[in-house]
Scaffold this active site. Structure first.
Site, PDB file in Angstrom:
ATOM      1  N   GLU A 108      -6.980   4.572   7.985  1.00 12.00           N
ATOM      2  CA  GLU A 108      -6.728   6.110   7.702  1.00 12.00           C
ATOM      3  C   GLU A 108      -7.590   6.633   7.121  1.00 12.00           C
ATOM      4  OE1 GLU A 108      -2.859   5.366   5.723  1.00 12.00           O
ATOM      5  OE2 GLU A 108      -2.035   4.669   7.481  1.00 12.00           O
ATOM      6  N   HIS A 138      -9.518   1.254   4.937  1.00 10.00           N
ATOM      7  CA  HIS A 138      -8.133   1.306   5.780  1.00 10.00           C
ATOM      8  C   HIS A 138      -8.589   2.381   6.934  1.00 10.00           C
ATOM      9  CE1 HIS A 138      -4.119   2.383   6.829  1.00 10.00           C
ATOM     10  NE2 HIS A 138      -3.693   1.528   5.832  1.00 10.00           N
ATOM     11  N   GLY A 180       2.982   2.001  10.924  1.00  9.33           N
ATOM     12  CA  GLY A 180       3.848   3.355  10.758  1.00  9.33           C
ATOM     13  C   GLY A 180       4.545   3.453  12.019  1.00  9.33           C
ATOM     14  N   SER A 190       3.662  -2.565  10.328  1.00  6.17           N
ATOM     15  CA  SER A 190       5.062  -2.448  10.632  1.00  6.17           C
ATOM     16  C   SER A 190       5.847  -3.581  10.196  1.00  6.17           C
ATOM     17  CB  SER A 190       5.596  -2.098  11.921  1.00  6.17           C
ATOM     18  OG  SER A 190       5.148  -0.951  12.140  1.00  6.17           O
ATOM     19  N   GLU A 246      -5.231  -5.050  10.568  1.00  3.18           N
ATOM     20  CA  GLU A 246      -4.033  -3.969  10.814  1.00  3.18           C
ATOM     21  C   GLU A 246      -4.281  -3.218  12.208  1.00  3.18           C
ATOM     22  OE1 GLU A 246      -2.147  -2.678   6.656  1.00  3.18           O
ATOM     23  OE2 GLU A 246      -4.040  -1.336   7.240  1.00  3.18           O
ATOM     24  N   ASN A 249       0.845  -1.078  -0.258  1.00  2.30           N
ATOM     25  CA  ASN A 249      -0.084  -0.015   0.040  1.00  2.30           C
ATOM     26  C   ASN A 249       0.866   1.038  -0.133  1.00  2.30           C
ATOM     27  OD1 ASN A 249      -1.937   1.947   0.615  1.00  2.30           O
ATOM     28  ND2 ASN A 249      -2.384   1.245   2.456  1.00  2.30           N
ATOM     29  N   TRP A 250       0.786   1.807  -1.171  1.00  3.27           N
ATOM     30  CA  TRP A 250       1.877   2.912  -1.247  1.00  3.27           C
ATOM     31  C   TRP A 250       1.227   4.215  -0.679  1.00  3.27           C
ATOM     32  CZ3 TRP A 250       4.007   2.493  -7.063  1.00  3.27           C
ATOM     33  CH2 TRP A 250       4.539   1.156  -7.310  1.00  3.27           C
ATOM     34  N   LYS A 251       0.014   4.070  -0.121  1.00  2.00           N
ATOM     35  CA  LYS A 251      -0.485   5.355   0.528  1.00  2.00           C
ATOM     36  C   LYS A 251      -0.445   6.850  -0.510  1.00  2.00           C
ATOM     37  CE  LYS A 251      -0.218   3.063   4.817  1.00  2.00           C
ATOM     38  NZ  LYS A 251       0.136   3.342   6.244  1.00  2.00           N
ATOM     39  N   GLY A 309       2.932  -1.215   4.346  1.00  4.07           N
ATOM     40  CA  GLY A 309       3.182   0.209   3.989  1.00  4.07           C
ATOM     41  C   GLY A 309       4.380   0.688   3.737  1.00  4.07           C
ATOM     42  N   GLY A 310       5.320   1.354   4.874  1.00  2.90           N
ATOM     43  CA  GLY A 310       6.491   1.874   4.733  1.00  2.90           C
ATOM     44  C   GLY A 310       7.560   0.868   3.855  1.00  2.90           C
TER      45      GLY A 310
HETATM   46  P1  13P Z   1       3.100   0.194   7.756  1.00  6.45           P
HETATM   47  O1  13P Z   1       3.686  -0.984   7.097  1.00  6.45           O
HETATM   48  O2  13P Z   1       4.077   1.335   7.388  1.00  6.45           O
HETATM   49  O3  13P Z   1       3.105   0.031   9.181  1.00  6.45           O
HETATM   50  O4  13P Z   1       1.655   0.555   7.185  1.00  6.45           O
HETATM   51  C1  13P Z   1       0.812  -0.471   7.239  1.00  6.45           C
HETATM   52  C2  13P Z   1      -0.494  -0.126   6.638  1.00  6.45           C
HETATM   53  O5  13P Z   1      -1.067   0.589   6.781  1.00  6.45           O
HETATM   54  C3  13P Z   1      -0.735  -0.934   5.201  1.00  6.45           C
HETATM   55  O6  13P Z   1      -1.792  -0.435   4.844  1.00  6.45           O
END
Ligand code: 13P
Length: 263
Positions: free
Chosen positions: A104, A102, A180, A220, A174, A10-12, A241-242
């Site tokens: 977020e 998600h 994050g 993470s 998640e 997920n590149w957000k 994510g990251g």
């Molecule tokens: P991180 O891997 O950066 O913790 O993000 C997880 C995430 O929200 C994937 O959708």
């Protein structure tokens, strides 16, 4: 029961088009060293503005190996919904998956369980696969209501879907406090919650649907955490994510996933 693992990135809200192309090409180049059977299902979710750029990089060889996803959608087909994107538009852009719910989006854009359910239905009707996210806050975990909260998110998201639709959907567990933050959820605990989700789905739909649905862990995830996570009975992959924003770390996550026997 065999569930093919999924590693999704997920590149957000990251990467301009040129950067997105470079990241896609690096991952595709890595994936092309293996066969589709050896690899997990790889899904990359760029921003809407980079989807066409990434799609234009998908050659005949890498197309079956690396799928693309959107990070959100609207449930309406078309019309006066300024700023929104429909499932058909996302399909037209080359996507096979859409991430919905998600944390977020729930937190910053006030997405509700009801909206997530409408999105899931629209996605499945459109022939794509929803990746439905759920997760608890730290406060909910500390109050001991993790399981009831997640169960209610899952029941609401899947309400009214058929057994077949549920079986092909994907869930991502998640925990919000793990996103994050570098605080990965303990693999046994993530597996326990994911097994609980599977049981909720067995009650809601059928044992076959609960056994078939792929449930990912997110929060993470790193190249060093994935092997233990994938070794657990009910974790079918990761939503990253990251660590999905760098060719090396994402490729290593894929490579380490392949070390673990398919469930
Ligand atoms: P991180 O891997 O950066 O913790 O993000 C997880 C995430 O929200 C994937 O959708």
């Amino acid at each position: 029961m065999s569930r093919k693992p999924i590693i999704a990135g997920n590149w957000k809200m990251n990467k301009l088009q040129s950067e997105a192309k470079e990241l896609f090409l690096g991952i595709a180049y890595f994936a092309e060293r293996f066969t589709k059977e050896q690899l997990p299902t790889i899904v990359l979710a760029p921003t809407f503005t980079s989807l066409a750029a990434v799609e234009s990089m998908r050659c005949d060889k890498c197309r079956p190996l690396v799928a693309i996803a959107a990070q959100n959608c609207n449930w309406e087909k078309s019309g006066a919904y300024t700023g929104e994107i429909s499932v058909d538009m996302i399909k037209d852009a080359g996507c096979e998956y859409i991430i919905i719910g998600h944390s977020e989006r729930r937190q910053h854009f006030l997405e509700t369980d009801e909206m997530i359910n409408k999105k899931a239905k629209a996605i499945l009707e459109g022939g794509l696969i929803p990746i439905i996210c759920c997760g608890e806050t730290l406060e909910q975990r500390e109050a001991g209501i993790t399981d009831s909260h997640i169960a209610s998110q899952i029941k609401a998201a899947l309400a009214g879907l058929t057994e077949e639709e549920i079986s092909k959907s994907v869930i991502a567990y998640e925990p919000i406090w793990a996103i994050g933050t570098g605080k990965t959820c303990d693999a046994d605990e993530a597996n326990r919650v994911i097994a609980m989700i599977r049981n909720v789905i067995k009650d809601l739909s059928s044992i076959a649907a609960g056994d078939a649905i792929r449930i990912l862990y997110g929060g993470s995830v790193t190249p060093s955490s994935i092997e233990e996570q994938m070794s657990k009975s009910d974790i079918d992959g990761a939503l990253v994510g990251g660590a999905s924003l760098k060719i090396d770390s994402f490729s290593e996550i894929i490579a380490n996933t392949m070390k673990v026997t398919v469930k």
